[in-house]
Design a protein around this motif. Structure first.
Motif, short mmCIF file in Angstrom:
data_model
loop_
_atom_site.label_atom_id
_atom_site.label_comp_id
_atom_site.label_asym_id
_atom_site.label_seq_id
_atom_site.Cartn_x
_atom_site.Cartn_y
_atom_site.Cartn_z
N HIS A 205 0.84 -1.19 0.00
CA HIS A 205 0.00 0.00 0.00
C HIS A 205 0.88 1.25 0.00
O HIS A 205 2.07 1.18 0.32
N GLY A 206 0.27 2.38 -0.35
CA GLY A 206 1.01 3.64 -0.29
C GLY A 206 2.04 3.80 -1.38
O GLY A 206 3.13 4.35 -1.14
N GLY A 207 1.73 3.35 -2.60
CA GLY A 207 2.70 3.46 -3.68
C GLY A 207 3.06 4.90 -4.02
O GLY A 207 4.20 5.18 -4.39
N SER A 208 2.10 5.81 -3.88
CA SER A 208 2.37 7.22 -4.15
C SER A 208 3.47 7.73 -3.22
O SER A 208 3.40 7.54 -2.01
N GLY A 209 4.48 8.34 -3.79
CA GLY A 209 5.56 8.88 -2.97
C GLY A 209 6.78 7.97 -2.86
O GLY A 209 7.85 8.42 -2.43
N ILE A 210 6.64 6.70 -3.23
CA ILE A 210 7.79 5.80 -3.18
C ILE A 210 8.59 5.96 -4.47
O ILE A 210 8.04 5.83 -5.57
N PRO A 211 9.88 6.27 -4.39
CA PRO A 211 10.69 6.42 -5.60
C PRO A 211 10.62 5.17 -6.47
O PRO A 211 10.57 4.04 -5.97
N LYS A 225 0.71 -6.74 -6.25
CA LYS A 225 -0.18 -5.58 -6.32
C LYS A 225 0.43 -4.39 -5.57
O LYS A 225 0.98 -4.57 -4.48
N ILE A 226 0.32 -3.21 -6.18
CA ILE A 226 0.76 -1.97 -5.54
C ILE A 226 -0.37 -0.96 -5.64
O ILE A 226 -0.93 -0.74 -6.72
N ASN A 227 -0.70 -0.34 -4.51
CA ASN A 227 -1.81 0.61 -4.45
C ASN A 227 -1.36 2.04 -4.72
O ASN A 227 -0.33 2.49 -4.20
N TYR A 228 -2.17 2.75 -5.49
CA TYR A 228 -1.95 4.17 -5.76
C TYR A 228 -3.26 4.94 -5.60
O TYR A 228 -4.28 4.55 -6.20
N GLY A 229 -3.23 5.98 -4.80
CA GLY A 229 -4.40 6.82 -4.63
C GLY A 229 -4.08 8.29 -4.77
O GLY A 229 -4.67 9.01 -5.57
N ALA A 230 -3.13 8.75 -3.96
CA ALA A 230 -2.86 10.19 -3.87
C ALA A 230 -2.40 10.79 -5.19
O ALA A 230 -2.78 11.92 -5.54
N ASP A 231 -1.59 10.08 -5.96
CA ASP A 231 -1.11 10.61 -7.23
C ASP A 231 -2.27 10.92 -8.17
O ASP A 231 -2.28 11.95 -8.85
N LEU A 232 -3.25 10.02 -8.23
CA LEU A 232 -4.38 10.20 -9.13
C LEU A 232 -5.31 11.30 -8.61
O LEU A 232 -5.81 12.13 -9.39
N ARG A 233 -5.54 11.32 -7.32
CA ARG A 233 -6.42 12.35 -6.75
C ARG A 233 -5.83 13.74 -6.95
O ARG A 233 -6.55 14.70 -7.23
N ARG A 234 -4.54 13.83 -6.78
CA ARG A 234 -3.88 15.12 -6.97
C ARG A 234 -4.06 15.60 -8.40
O ARG A 234 -4.32 16.79 -8.65
N ALA A 235 -3.95 14.68 -9.37
CA ALA A 235 -4.13 15.06 -10.78
C ALA A 235 -5.55 15.55 -11.03
O ALA A 235 -5.76 16.51 -11.79
N PHE A 236 -6.52 14.92 -10.40
CA PHE A 236 -7.91 15.32 -10.60
C PHE A 236 -8.20 16.67 -9.95
O PHE A 236 -8.76 17.58 -10.56
N VAL A 237 -7.81 16.80 -8.69
CA VAL A 237 -8.08 18.03 -7.95
C VAL A 237 -7.33 19.21 -8.56
O VAL A 237 -7.86 20.33 -8.66
N THR A 238 -6.10 18.98 -8.98
CA THR A 238 -5.30 20.04 -9.58
C THR A 238 -5.94 20.61 -10.84
O THR A 238 -5.84 21.81 -11.13
N THR A 239 -6.62 19.75 -11.59
CA THR A 239 -7.31 20.20 -12.80
C THR A 239 -8.28 21.33 -12.48
O THR A 239 -8.33 22.36 -13.16
N PHE A 240 -9.05 21.14 -11.42
CA PHE A 240 -10.03 22.14 -11.02
C PHE A 240 -9.34 23.34 -10.34
O PHE A 240 -9.75 24.48 -10.55
N GLY A 241 -8.33 23.03 -9.52
CA GLY A 241 -7.64 24.10 -8.81
C GLY A 241 -6.96 25.08 -9.75
O GLY A 241 -7.04 26.31 -9.55
N GLN A 242 -6.32 24.57 -10.77
CA GLN A 242 -5.63 25.44 -11.71
C GLN A 242 -6.62 26.27 -12.52
O GLN A 242 -6.37 27.44 -12.81
N ALA A 243 -7.76 25.66 -12.85
CA ALA A 243 -8.78 26.41 -13.58
C ALA A 243 -9.34 27.54 -12.73
O ALA A 243 -9.58 28.65 -13.23
N TYR A 244 -9.52 27.28 -11.45
CA TYR A 244 -10.04 28.32 -10.55
C TYR A 244 -9.02 29.45 -10.37
O TYR A 244 -9.39 30.62 -10.36
N GLU A 245 -7.75 29.08 -10.24
CA GLU A 245 -6.73 30.12 -10.09
C GLU A 245 -6.64 30.99 -11.34
O GLU A 245 -6.39 32.20 -11.25
#
Length: 280
Positions: A205-211, A225-245
């Motif tokens: 678990h916690g694949g995001s952030g591991i080199p 199996k390796i889990n990834y969550g934060a990397d994908l969520r950041r990509a999604f949220v950033t899409t909206f955040g950058q548009a708002y900025e």
């Protein structure tokens, strides 16, 4: 392609010497993006959702979305319950059509963990659904739930745990952490020791952030199996955040959502290729 049974997905990966990514979803856009990313890479993997994130939907809704996402493609995709927090959640997800299950009782005492996993295994195996369990505690933050625990998996407990629970895969704590706020310190020597003892494949678990050089070393030690969550969520949220900025009057949810799908799919594609050492 319809959603693939977890046993078949693991067999497919093992015969091709692949490690399976498990990408966390929350909603329709993330689900569609994960399936697209796997298809673009032409590599198999899981769409997964945690018990905690089911607060926003329910098992039936996620199954419906995952099936719609996967049916357009020919690459094998499974639907996995990540960090199932109760037997009730396990049953609900199996009954809804999930093809792979995790029961997470790692916060309990050893014997209580075994009892909880064994109960889930008995139910899931009746329906030919594989079960992932966790031994040891993974630090960091998972789906808005913070954990202060840093208890690594004890190799001396692994064989007894796996044999008595009947679990099909084992999530281990070897310095990996959830989220991007804490820094992982992967103990490869511990992972190697566990891999030589465990009769079932391992999960990280916690694949995001591991080199990625560490990931490539880790996959040599029976990781399925390796889990990834934060990397994908950041990509999604950033899409909206950058548009708002750029324009704080922005209201075009449709175009932003479609852009979010594209951005998340690209991250998923890069990750599944990278962990399998395939050029991007």
């Amino acid at each position: 392609m319809k959603l693939v049974n977890g046993y078949d997905l693991m067999k497919y990966a093992q015969t091709r010497n692949l490690v399976l990514p498990a990408f966390n979803t929350t909603n329709m856009e993330m689900t569609f993006a994960i399936a697209k990313g796997l298809n673009d890479a032409q590599l198999p993997g899981y769409i997964q959702i945690s018990s905690n994130n089911l607060r926003l939907s329910d098992p039936e809704t996620i199954v419906f979305l995952a099936r719609k996402a996967a049916v357009k493609y020919d690459i094998p995709i499974g639907l996995h319950l990540d960090h199932g927090k109760s037997y009730a959640d396990v049953k609900a997800c199996v009954n809804a059509g999930f093809t792979s299950i995790m029961i997470d009782a790692s916060h309990l005492l050893f014997e209580e963990n075994i009892a909880a996993v064994k109960k889930a295994v008995q139910y899931c195996h009746f329906y030919d659904i594989p079960v992932e369990a966790e031994l040891g505690a993974i630090g960091g933050k998972e789906d808005d739930m913070a954990s202060e625990s840093d208890c690594k998996t004890d190799p001396d407990m692994v064989l007894d745990f796996v044999e008595r629970t009947g679990c099909d895969t084992l999530a281990v704590a070897v310095g990996n952490v959830h989220g991007l706020e804490a820094k992982p310190k992967i103990d490869i020597s511990l992972l190697e020791k566990i891999s030589k003892i465990s009769p079932v494949p391992l999960v990280m678990h916690g694949g995001s952030g591991i080199p990625f050089d560490i990931i490539r070393e880790a996959v040599k030690h029976n990781l399925i199996k390796i889990n990834y969550g934060a990397d994908l969520r950041r990509a999604f949220v950033t899409t909206f955040g950058q548009a708002y900025e750029k324009n704080n009057m922005e209201t075009d949810i449709i175009d932003l959502s479609l852009s979010g799908v594209k951005n998340v799919a690209a991250v998923a594609e890069n990750l599944v290729k990278t962990i399998n050492d395939i050029p991007i």
